[in-house]
Structures are given as C-alpha cells and as structure tokens.
Design a protein around this motif. Structure first.
Motif, PDB file in Angstrom:
ATOM      1  N   GLN A 127       0.822  -1.214   0.000  1.00 53.36           N
ATOM      2  CA  GLN A 127       0.000   0.000   0.000  1.00 53.36           C
ATOM      3  C   GLN A 127       0.857   1.265   0.000  1.00 53.36           C
ATOM      4  N   ASN A 128       2.156   1.117   0.266  1.00 56.66           N
ATOM      5  CA  ASN A 128       3.074   2.253   0.229  1.00 56.66           C
ATOM      6  C   ASN A 128       3.503   2.474  -1.229  1.00 56.66           C
ATOM      7  N   PRO A 129       3.167   3.618  -1.821  1.00 54.79           N
ATOM      8  CA  PRO A 129       3.500   3.851  -3.232  1.00 54.79           C
ATOM      9  C   PRO A 129       5.002   3.884  -3.514  1.00 54.79           C
ATOM     10  N   GLU A 130       5.817   3.983  -2.463  1.00 56.26           N
ATOM     11  CA  GLU A 130       7.269   3.949  -2.653  1.00 56.26           C
ATOM     12  C   GLU A 130       7.776   2.534  -2.958  1.00 56.26           C
ATOM     13  N   ASN A 131       6.940   1.524  -2.690  1.00 54.13           N
ATOM     14  CA  ASN A 131       7.382   0.130  -2.785  1.00 54.13           C
ATOM     15  C   ASN A 131       6.836  -0.558  -4.037  1.00 54.13           C
ATOM     16  N   LYS A 132       7.651  -1.446  -4.578  1.00 51.77           N
ATOM     17  CA  LYS A 132       7.183  -2.436  -5.552  1.00 51.77           C
ATOM     18  C   LYS A 132       7.371  -3.799  -4.903  1.00 51.77           C
ATOM     19  N   VAL A 133       6.267  -4.545  -4.744  1.00 49.90           N
ATOM     20  CA  VAL A 133       6.297  -5.797  -4.014  1.00 49.90           C
ATOM     21  C   VAL A 133       6.075  -6.955  -4.973  1.00 49.90           C
ATOM     22  N   VAL A 134       7.031  -7.893  -4.991  1.00 49.54           N
ATOM     23  CA  VAL A 134       6.927  -9.117  -5.776  1.00 49.54           C
ATOM     24  C   VAL A 134       6.931 -10.294  -4.800  1.00 49.54           C
ATOM     25  N   PHE A 135       6.073 -11.253  -5.053  1.00 49.29           N
ATOM     26  CA  PHE A 135       5.937 -12.419  -4.174  1.00 49.29           C
ATOM     27  C   PHE A 135       6.108 -13.681  -5.015  1.00 49.29           C
ATOM     28  N   LEU A 136       7.086 -14.518  -4.652  1.00 46.20           N
ATOM     29  CA  LEU A 136       7.283 -15.804  -5.323  1.00 46.20           C
ATOM     30  C   LEU A 136       6.772 -16.928  -4.433  1.00 46.20           C
ATOM     31  N   ALA A 137       5.978 -17.828  -5.020  1.00 42.39           N
ATOM     32  CA  ALA A 137       5.393 -18.940  -4.268  1.00 42.39           C
ATOM     33  C   ALA A 137       5.223 -20.141  -5.193  1.00 42.39           C
ATOM     34  N   LYS A 138       5.038 -21.297  -4.575  1.00 39.74           N
ATOM     35  CA  LYS A 138       4.791 -22.518  -5.334  1.00 39.74           C
ATOM     36  C   LYS A 138       3.307 -22.675  -5.655  1.00 39.74           C
ATOM     37  N   ASP A 139       2.452 -22.210  -4.735  1.00 38.28           N
ATOM     38  CA  ASP A 139       1.007 -22.270  -4.973  1.00 38.28           C
ATOM     39  C   ASP A 139       0.331 -21.108  -4.267  1.00 38.28           C
ATOM     40  N   ASN A 140      -0.901 -20.850  -4.667  1.00 38.13           N
ATOM     41  CA  ASN A 140      -1.700 -19.767  -4.102  1.00 38.13           C
ATOM     42  C   ASN A 140      -2.800 -20.386  -3.249  1.00 38.13           C
ATOM     43  N   SER A 141      -2.594 -20.404  -1.937  1.00 39.25           N
ATOM     44  CA  SER A 141      -3.513 -21.126  -1.046  1.00 39.25           C
ATOM     45  C   SER A 141      -4.849 -20.420  -0.879  1.00 39.25           C
ATOM     46  N   ILE A 142      -4.916 -19.113  -1.159  1.00 33.92           N
ATOM     47  CA  ILE A 142      -6.171 -18.383  -0.971  1.00 33.92           C
ATOM     48  C   ILE A 142      -6.874 -18.099  -2.299  1.00 33.92           C
ATOM     49  N   LYS A 143      -6.274 -18.514  -3.408  1.00 38.66           N
ATOM     50  CA  LYS A 143      -6.889 -18.413  -4.744  1.00 38.66           C
ATOM     51  C   LYS A 143      -7.262 -16.993  -5.137  1.00 38.66           C
ATOM     52  N   THR A 144      -6.570 -16.033  -4.564  1.00 36.48           N
ATOM     53  CA  THR A 144      -6.778 -14.644  -4.940  1.00 36.48           C
ATOM     54  C   THR A 144      -5.462 -13.907  -4.733  1.00 36.48           C
ATOM     55  N   ASN A 145      -5.433 -12.620  -4.997  1.00 40.47           N
ATOM     56  CA  ASN A 145      -4.186 -11.869  -4.841  1.00 40.47           C
ATOM     57  C   ASN A 145      -4.474 -10.571  -4.102  1.00 40.47           C
ATOM     58  N   PHE A 146      -3.410  -9.861  -3.730  1.00 43.82           N
ATOM     59  CA  PHE A 146      -3.536  -8.582  -3.064  1.00 43.82           C
ATOM     60  C   PHE A 146      -3.248  -7.453  -4.052  1.00 43.82           C
ATOM     61  N   LYS A 147      -3.886  -6.331  -3.836  1.00 39.79           N
ATOM     62  CA  LYS A 147      -3.660  -5.166  -4.674  1.00 39.79           C
ATOM     63  C   LYS A 147      -2.190  -4.748  -4.608  1.00 39.79           C
ATOM     64  N   ASN A 148      -1.619  -4.514  -5.776  1.00 36.20           N
ATOM     65  CA  ASN A 148      -0.231  -4.032  -5.923  1.00 36.20           C
ATOM     66  C   ASN A 148       0.822  -5.042  -5.487  1.00 36.20           C
ATOM     67  N   VAL A 149       0.446  -6.310  -5.370  1.00 37.60           N
ATOM     68  CA  VAL A 149       1.410  -7.382  -5.108  1.00 37.60           C
ATOM     69  C   VAL A 149       1.509  -8.229  -6.377  1.00 37.60           C
ATOM     70  N   GLN A 150       2.693  -8.259  -6.975  1.00 37.67           N
ATOM     71  CA  GLN A 150       2.908  -9.067  -8.182  1.00 37.67           C
ATOM     72  C   GLN A 150       3.279 -10.485  -7.752  1.00 37.67           C
ATOM     73  N   LEU A 151       2.388 -11.433  -8.028  1.00 36.04           N
ATOM     74  CA  LEU A 151       2.577 -12.816  -7.602  1.00 36.04           C
ATOM     75  C   LEU A 151       3.115 -13.653  -8.749  1.00 36.04           C
ATOM     76  N   GLY A 152       4.229 -14.342  -8.486  1.00 34.27           N
ATOM     77  CA  GLY A 152       4.784 -15.281  -9.452  1.00 34.27           C
ATOM     78  C   GLY A 152       4.819 -16.678  -8.864  1.00 34.27           C
ATOM     79  N   LEU A 153       4.273 -17.651  -9.591  1.00 37.21           N
ATOM     80  CA  LEU A 153       4.260 -19.038  -9.132  1.00 37.21           C
ATOM     81  C   LEU A 153       5.338 -19.830  -9.848  1.00 37.21           C
ATOM     82  N   TYR A 154       6.227 -20.471  -9.070  1.00 36.27           N
ATOM     83  CA  TYR A 154       7.259 -21.290  -9.692  1.00 36.27           C
ATOM     84  C   TYR A 154       6.807 -22.742  -9.758  1.00 36.27           C
TER      85      TYR A 154
END
Length: 409
Positions: free
Chosen positions: A23-50
C-alpha cells in the motif's frame, strides 16, 4: 523500494505484511510462491508461481532418509534461483531487500544470486530431540534413530541462520528453541492479529450455519475447538475424551469443531484418522458434536463470537493463530499447560490452564467456565486486552517494517 517476498504457499505468514508493504507507493512488491492457497491476490502485489518439483526430483527425495527435509529444501531453493534469474532477465526486477520463510528452502540460495541484498528470514521452529515438541514429557524417550532424524531436520535451518542478515520469530518460546549462537540475529515479532475483524459481538449470539443445518439459539452453551487438522499435536484425542465427560453431564451443551480430518503435525496414522479412531472409542453424540470442516473467515468469526468456552491444546510447538484470535474474540479459554500457551496465558488471569494429556482436567476446567459466567466474562475480557497490548496487527506490522528498513543501506 523493491521488496521480494518468498513463501512456498502464498501468502503464508505474510497474509498481512504483503498488502501492508504494497500500500506504500514507494514500494514495488513481488511475491514468489509454489502455490496460491487463498486463490486470490492482493492489490499491488505481483505474484509469481514457480514450478512444482519434477517426479524425478520427488523420487530422489524419497531415497534420502533423515536428509529428506534438507533434500526438499534444496529442490525448493533451486526453483527459487531459477525464478530470481527469470525476474532479473525478463522483468528487470532486482530486489533491495528479500523477506522469506526459511522453513522449506525458499531462502536457501538467494545470497548466491544476490550476495549484497539484505535477507530477512522468518524462522518458525528449530527441532530438538529433548525438551521440544517431539519428546517433552518424562515418559517420552527418543531412540537413537529418533535423535539422528530430528537433529538432521535442522540442516537447512542452520544454513539459513548463517546466511540471513536478520531473522524474525513470532514468540519467545520459539525464539528459545534456536541455538544461542544465532539468537542475536533474531527478533521476536509476531505477524499480528487483526483485532478489528477478531472482535466480540456486543452480546454473545446464537450460531446458524445453513449448509450444515446448525441453528443454535442465543444462550446455548457452545464449546469450540479449531485446528487445521485433527491430531495429537493439537490435543484432539484428549479434547474428544473431555467433551464426552462434559456432554454426559450437560444435556443441552453443543460442541463446534472446525478443521479437517487430517494430520498436519506429527506422525501419520496408517489406514485411519484420529476422527475415525474416536468412532472406535465409542463415538460421540452426533446431534450435539458438529464437525464443520474448514470454514470461510465470516463463518469462523460467527463461530468464535458464539463460543461459551474455547479450547486450545498444543504440545510444546508453534503457537497457532487461532488461539490468539480466540483471545481477541474475547472467548473464555481453556488452554493447555504447555510453554507456548503459558507465554501468553496466565491461569486465572486471562484464561484457565489444563493438563494437556488429562481429559478429566480439561473437562473440569471447561465446566468451571460454563458454570461461572462472571469468571468467563472477566477472563475473556482480559484475554482480548492481552492481544490488544501485545499482538495488535498494526503494531506488529510496524515492527517488521522497522526491522526491514534497518537492513537496507
């Protein structure tokens, strides 16, 4: 700031931290995971699944004996390295700080890709053959095979402790399990409890779950129990024995049990489950003992707001979010007399403690709360005050954020 979050099962312990940082506009947030347990994403969080490990890799892990946890961590760490190189090459993303759970190997090799980028690890547990979760009581005696296996489980944890710039662990009990040589690197900071969501109703309501045909009117005595799985680690067999005693004396009391019939922690059963074992022990009153399965957050809140007495039992292991959330809901609680619970709950002050392995004592303490509603109300109120003071979400998020900023040059 470019922030990289790592956890094999999105969002894991970063359920609150990821959107808070994003939520801080100064940040760019990337998240790497194997699976998405909640089947949704967060605003401004770039999710990458390996990718999941190959069948060949999984078969190799099975040959590793006591080294299986380390072998699994190596494979997960290698997948993260490939993902980091892809982020650098294809997305032109290079982190200023890396924050990751160390338990499954996600952080194992990040310093080999980014040696100068600070790494803030989440350290959940360090294993001991004695005086920990596996063999705690005097009559529990490990074999030499047990000792070898348990010691070896720490291999990748030790590598992570060496390489991280700083670490977070959520409770003093968990902190105490880590080697003293590495404790100066660790800060005790909990993920935080959402006390706005986990708040009591103005008046304890009844409980209605239409899909299960549960309709309990206001004023019904309701005992609640919550766990991801039904297992000895979370005291499920002892709880079931205790409620048989209680229900035998209280014909109008109901029990709501939230969770899956599986084992998340501890030794697996062969060909059966702990719930099935309860049937062999004589079963339970199916009209008054309600197994709900896992529920959405809205139903979870309805259940705990309706609770007359919540029971939380655990071996000396990781403290569950559900226990702290039950305290935040102002539930009167019977908790096990084990170190993780005793760190937060004082007998007669903000809850009642019971012997973990004594169904009789658990049952008696439940009935103390059901019989004395003034006591129950006082303890529940004190429980919520404990959470507001020590575990309130925004306070915990700011502590994590401050630690992160302290690492960045």
């Amino acid at each position: 700031m470019n922030i990289l979050l790592l956890h094999p099962s999105f969002p894991g312990q970063y359920l609150h931290l990821a959107p808070y940082l994003a939520q801080n506009p100064e940040n760019k947030v990337v998240f790497l995971a194997k699976d998405n347990s909640i089947k949704t994403n967060f605003k401004n969080v770039q999710l990458g699944l390996y990718k999941q490990p190959s069948e060949k890799a999984e078969n190799w892990v099975k040959t590793c004996g006591p080294l299986m946890p380390a072998a699994e961590a190596v494979i997960d760490g290698q997948q993260i390295v490939r993902s980091l190189n892809w982020l650098k090459r294809e997305q032109n993303f290079e982190p200023d700080v890396i924050i990751g759970h160390t338990g499954w190997g996600s952080t194992l090799y990040v310093k080999d890709v980014y040696p100068d980028v600070p790494l803030m690890g989440y350290f959940e547990w360090y294993y001991h053959a004695l005086h920990g979760d596996s063999f705690w009581w005097p009559d529990e005696i490990p074999t030499i095979e047990n000792k070898i296996s348990i010691r070896t489980r720490n291999a990748h944890h030790l590598l992570n402790l060496v390489e991280c710039d700083a670490g977070v662990t959520p409770t003093q009990w968990q902190f105490s399990q880590f080697p003293k040589e590495f404790q100066p690197k660790l800060s005790v900071i909990h993920e935080g409890i959402d006390t706005e969501f986990c708040r009591p109703a103005e008046k304890r309501p009844g409980l209605k779950l239409d899909d299960l045909k549960i309709d309990l009117p206001e004023g019904t005595e309701i005992i609640t129990y919550v766990a991801r799985g039904f297992e000895v680690y979370r005291g499920f067999p002892y709880f079931m024995d205790a409620i048989r005693e209680v229900l035998g004396r209280r014909p109008n009391t109901h029990v709501i049990i939230v969770g899956d019939d599986r084992i998340c922690y501890g030794a697996k059963l062969v060909g059966t489950t702990y719930r099935k074992e309860e049937e062999k022990k004589g079963g339970y009153d199916t009209k008054r003992v309600h197994f709900t399965g896992l529920r959405n957050r809205g139903d979870y809140r309805k259940i705990l707001q309706a609770s007359s007495c919540h029971v939380y039992l655990t071996r000396p292991f990781v403290l569950s979010w559900s226990f702290l959330e039950a305290m935040s809901f102002q539930c009167p609680i019977v908790g096990s007399k084990t170190p993780p619970v005793q760190e937060v709950m004082e007998d007669g002050v903000n809850g009642l403690l019971a012997e973990f392995r004594s169904p009789h004592h658990i049952a008696r303490r439940i009935e103390e709360l059901l019989d004395d509603r003034e006591l129950a109300q006082r303890l529940g109120k004190a429980a919520r005050e404990t959470i507001l003071e020590k575990f309130e979400l925004r306070k915990c998020l700011r502590k994590q954020e401050d630690l992160m900023y302290s690492l960045v040059k």
